[in-house]
Design a protein around this motif. Structure first.
Motif, PDB file in Angstrom:
ATOM      1  N   ALA A   1      11.651  -2.436 -35.422  1.00  0.00           N
ATOM      2  CA  ALA A   1      10.550  -1.919 -34.613  1.00  0.00           C
ATOM      3  C   ALA A   1      10.957  -0.595 -33.981  1.00  0.00           C
ATOM      4  CB  ALA A   1      10.169  -2.931 -33.528  1.00  0.00           C
ATOM      5  N   LEU A   2       9.992   0.055 -33.381  1.00  0.00           N
ATOM      6  CA  LEU A   2      10.251   1.205 -32.519  1.00  0.00           C
ATOM      7  C   LEU A   2      10.541   0.656 -31.128  1.00  0.00           C
ATOM      8  CD1 LEU A   2      10.306   4.223 -31.874  1.00  0.00           C
ATOM      9  CD2 LEU A   2       7.815   4.115 -31.570  1.00  0.00           C
ATOM     10  N   THR A   3      11.795   0.657 -30.751  1.00  0.00           N
ATOM     11  CA  THR A   3      12.208  -0.029 -29.526  1.00  0.00           C
ATOM     12  C   THR A   3      12.411   0.899 -28.330  1.00  0.00           C
ATOM     13  OG1 THR A   3      14.531   0.155 -30.169  1.00  0.00           O
ATOM     14  CG2 THR A   3      13.367  -1.846 -30.835  1.00  0.00           C
ATOM     15  N   HIS A   4      12.790   2.140 -28.581  1.00  0.00           N
ATOM     16  CA  HIS A   4      13.222   2.992 -27.464  1.00  0.00           C
ATOM     17  C   HIS A   4      12.394   4.257 -27.287  1.00  0.00           C
ATOM     18  CE1 HIS A   4      15.941   4.606 -24.461  1.00  0.00           C
ATOM     19  NE2 HIS A   4      16.005   5.734 -25.157  1.00  0.00           N
TER      20      HIS A   4
ATOM     21  N   ASP B   1       6.380   4.347 -22.871  1.00  0.00           N
ATOM     22  CA  ASP B   1       6.696   3.501 -21.725  1.00  0.00           C
ATOM     23  C   ASP B   1       8.171   3.531 -21.348  1.00  0.00           C
ATOM     24  OD1 ASP B   1       7.599   2.138 -23.942  1.00  0.00           O
ATOM     25  OD2 ASP B   1       6.809   0.197 -23.337  1.00  0.00           O
ATOM     26  N   ARG B   2       9.006   4.211 -22.151  1.00  0.00           N
ATOM     27  CA  ARG B   2      10.422   4.373 -21.815  1.00  0.00           C
ATOM     28  C   ARG B   2      10.709   5.733 -21.171  1.00  0.00           C
ATOM     29  NH1 ARG B   2      14.155   0.779 -23.976  1.00  0.00           N
ATOM     30  NH2 ARG B   2      13.092  -1.189 -24.441  1.00  0.00           N
ATOM     31  N   ARG B   3       9.690   6.516 -20.975  1.00  0.00           N
ATOM     32  CA  ARG B   3       9.890   7.858 -20.411  1.00  0.00           C
ATOM     33  C   ARG B   3      10.375   7.757 -18.962  1.00  0.00           C
ATOM     34  NH1 ARG B   3       5.247  12.591 -20.420  1.00  0.00           N
ATOM     35  NH2 ARG B   3       6.338  14.114 -19.118  1.00  0.00           N
TER      36      ARG B   3
ATOM     37  N   GLU C   1       7.424  26.132 -27.712  1.00  0.00           N
ATOM     38  CA  GLU C   1       6.123  25.952 -28.346  1.00  0.00           C
ATOM     39  C   GLU C   1       6.098  24.879 -29.432  1.00  0.00           C
ATOM     40  OE1 GLU C   1       5.095  29.751 -29.895  1.00  0.00           O
ATOM     41  OE2 GLU C   1       5.169  30.771 -27.937  1.00  0.00           O
ATOM     42  N   GLY C   2       7.225  24.606 -30.061  1.00  0.00           N
ATOM     43  CA  GLY C   2       7.227  23.737 -31.225  1.00  0.00           C
ATOM     44  C   GLY C   2       7.538  22.284 -30.910  1.00  0.00           C
ATOM     45  N   PRO C   3       7.458  21.412 -31.918  1.00  0.00           N
ATOM     46  CA  PRO C   3       7.676  19.974 -31.695  1.00  0.00           C
ATOM     47  C   PRO C   3       9.105  19.618 -31.332  1.00  0.00           C
ATOM     48  CG  PRO C   3       7.472  20.465 -34.037  1.00  0.00           C
ATOM     49  CD  PRO C   3       7.092  21.715 -33.313  1.00  0.00           C
ATOM     50  N   TYR C   4      10.073  20.469 -31.682  1.00  0.00           N
ATOM     51  CA  TYR C   4      11.468  20.136 -31.434  1.00  0.00           C
ATOM     52  C   TYR C   4      11.889  20.362 -29.982  1.00  0.00           C
ATOM     53  CZ  TYR C   4      11.822  19.680 -36.450  1.00  0.00           C
ATOM     54  OH  TYR C   4      11.624  19.271 -37.754  1.00  0.00           O
ATOM     55  N   GLY C   5      10.986  20.926 -29.181  1.00  0.00           N
ATOM     56  CA  GLY C   5      11.274  21.090 -27.760  1.00  0.00           C
ATOM     57  C   GLY C   5      10.586  20.068 -26.886  1.00  0.00           C
ATOM     58  N   ARG C   6       9.828  19.161 -27.502  1.00  0.00           N
ATOM     59  CA  ARG C   6       9.094  18.157 -26.726  1.00  0.00           C
ATOM     60  C   ARG C   6       9.998  16.989 -26.333  1.00  0.00           C
ATOM     61  NH1 ARG C   6       3.841  16.534 -30.001  1.00  0.00           N
ATOM     62  NH2 ARG C   6       3.796  14.969 -28.309  1.00  0.00           N
ATOM     63  N   CYS C   7       9.641  16.330 -25.248  1.00  0.00           N
ATOM     64  CA  CYS C   7      10.371  15.147 -24.787  1.00  0.00           C
ATOM     65  C   CYS C   7      10.288  14.051 -25.843  1.00  0.00           C
ATOM     66  CB  CYS C   7       9.766  14.665 -23.468  1.00  0.00           C
ATOM     67  SG  CYS C   7      10.459  13.111 -22.857  1.00  0.00           S
ATOM     68  N   VAL C   8      11.397  13.392 -26.093  1.00  0.00           N
ATOM     69  CA  VAL C   8      11.407  12.337 -27.116  1.00  0.00           C
ATOM     70  C   VAL C   8      10.603  11.115 -26.699  1.00  0.00           C
ATOM     71  CG1 VAL C   8      13.607  13.013 -28.159  1.00  0.00           C
ATOM     72  CG2 VAL C   8      13.592  11.395 -26.228  1.00  0.00           C
ATOM     73  N   TYR C   9      10.267  11.033 -25.404  1.00  0.00           N
ATOM     74  CA  TYR C   9       9.460   9.897 -24.917  1.00  0.00           C
ATOM     75  C   TYR C   9       7.982  10.269 -24.800  1.00  0.00           C
ATOM     76  CZ  TYR C   9      14.145   8.410 -23.632  1.00  0.00           C
ATOM     77  OH  TYR C   9      15.486   8.076 -23.673  1.00  0.00           O
TER      78      TYR C   9
END
Length: 428
Positions: free
Chosen positions: A223-226, A230-232, A289-297
């Motif tokens: 599953a996607l666990t982390h 809701d883990r932010r 601006e791009g997706p690689y700078g966004r928070c992983v949560y």
């Protein structure tokens, strides 16, 4: 003179093998560079790539004239026969159509994994290459490392007796997973493919290669666990460059793409993917601006970050496979349990314990680094060299990741996803 472009046992070409490149991203460019270094003397003679900078870079590196540059693979396919073989390194969702077309045109094909995003399309590709009587090699690079070749040799020699079971771990690495499967192109089942297909089709195929038996039944859990909303952490910003928690966050974009905390070669490789350039301005713009700078949560990812697969093969041989984000990035770890001994491998070293003597023999295969940036433990180079030699020298035995083997291992991957989603055991 032998000018036949397809692999025929014992029939060697008396000229350099000519290869066209479809898709000049990170993988395609890497494969093209290895073709130029291959001892067989194979050459890149054309490139099809919609992005001008990448297209021109391949042209400069391989001395291609303007007429050998194509903005789209359709243009290459309609340009007349320009090569003997084609490397297809497009995005995963764009493998099927060019594979079918170039097979129909008589090209031998090196196709990046996965074959396709559905079992039916995998079968279509397999049927097309058989009907066209061309060679298809899939980029299951793990088969082509010195480590794997030595491991299979030891098993075939009976170093552990009869193989009873295998335990195999793929440690993706926490920051690599965040790059590719949270922020990157392979983060969505809805828009692409499950992580097991995008990342671990290598490993499911490798297990089949090592065990050498047909898979019969599959189960899977994961599953996607982390990496979820809701883990932010409280107070986390939408972008890492604005986040007051970035110093304490293991997944802060600055740590990978700016600071190079995880090693310079890896930083350069992954930064180039994220920012399309290594200069300060390009990286800053990408993180802003791009997706690689966004928070992983705070992403739109939905692929598993931890999964286990259990497989039963003919003769009662079993395998358990774990793939997880929550590790350092390092080589795979494998144990092969046999009737006469145990083999333990870490991607470079192989230890064989002989039950009869209670003595351990150690082998060092001197493998390269584990990641794509490092050439997958020498697998990238081994794949290209064996593909080029196989076609140039008429030696089909060098190409082990053929259509039949790859379709079979992809079916196991799709069965595992069916089992995971349905909470059941799937028979093959």
């Amino acid at each position: 003179m032998n000018t036949h472009h397809n692999l025929r046992p014992g029939l060697a070409l008396d000229r350099p093998l000519r290869i066209a490149l479809v898709g000049a991203g990170a993988r395609g460019a890497a494969y093209a560079g290895l073709v130029a270094q291959a001892p067989s003397g194979a050459v890149i003679v054309a490139v099809a790539e919609p992005r001008e900078r990448q297209r021109e870079q391949i042209a400069a590196e391989h001395g291609l004239p303007p007429e050998a540059l194509f903005e789209d693979w359709h243009e290459l396919a309609t340009a007349g026969r320009v090569a003997d073989a084609v490397i297809i390194a497009t995005q995963d969702a764009d493998h099927v159509e060019p594979a079918l077309v170039f097979a129909g045109l008589g090209y031998d094909i090196l196709l990046e994994k996965p074959l396709a995003l559905s079992a039916a399309d995998c079968v279509r590709i397999g049927e097309a290459v058989r009907a066209a009587e061309v060679t298809l090699a899939v980029c299951h690079v793990m088969r082509y490392t010195r480590y794997t070749k030595k491991l299979v040799e030891l098993i075939d020699q009976g170093a552990v007796g009869d193989v009873i079971g295998v335990q195999h771990l793929e440690p993706i690495g926490w920051w690599h997973f965040a790059h590719s499967y949270v922020r990157g192109n392979w983060n969505s089942i809805r828009q692409g493919s499950p992580m097991l297909l995008a990342k671990s089709s290598h490993d499911i195929d490798w297990l089949a290669h090592v065990i050498g038996r047909r898979a019969l039944r599959v189960s899977s859990f994961g599953a996607l666990t982390h990496f979820r909303h809701d883990r932010r952490p409280e107070g986390a910003a939408a972008r890492c460059v604005d986040c007051k928690l970035s110093d304490s966050c293991a997944y802060a974009a600055q740590k990978l793409y700016v600071e190079g905390r995880y090693g310079e070669p890896a930083r350069d490789y992954f930064t180039l993917v994220a920012a399309d350039g290594l200069d300060e301005e390009s990286v800053a713009r990408a993180l802003r601006e791009g997706p690689y700078g966004r928070c992983v949560y705070d992403h739109d990812n939905d692929v598993c970050d931890n999964q286990v697969v259990n497989i039963e093969y003919e003769g009662g041989v079993t395998a358990s496979f774990t793939v997880t984000a929550f590790t350092p990035q390092e080589n795979r770890h494998t144990r092969v349990f046999g009737s006469g001994g145990q083999l333990t491998g870490d991607g470079r070293h192989i230890e064989v314990l002989d039950f009869a003597t209670n003595e351990t023999t150690r082998h060092d295969t001197d493998a390269e680094g584990a990641s794509a940036a490092d050439g997958h433990g020498g697998g990238d180079r081994g794949l290209i060299e064996d593909f080029c030699r196989g076609l140039s020298e008429g030696r089909p035995e060098l190409i082990t990741s053929d259509a039949e083997a790859s379709v079979a291992s992809h079916r196991v991957v799709f069965a595992a996803e069916e089992a995971r989603l349905g909470g059941k055991i799937v028979k093959l």
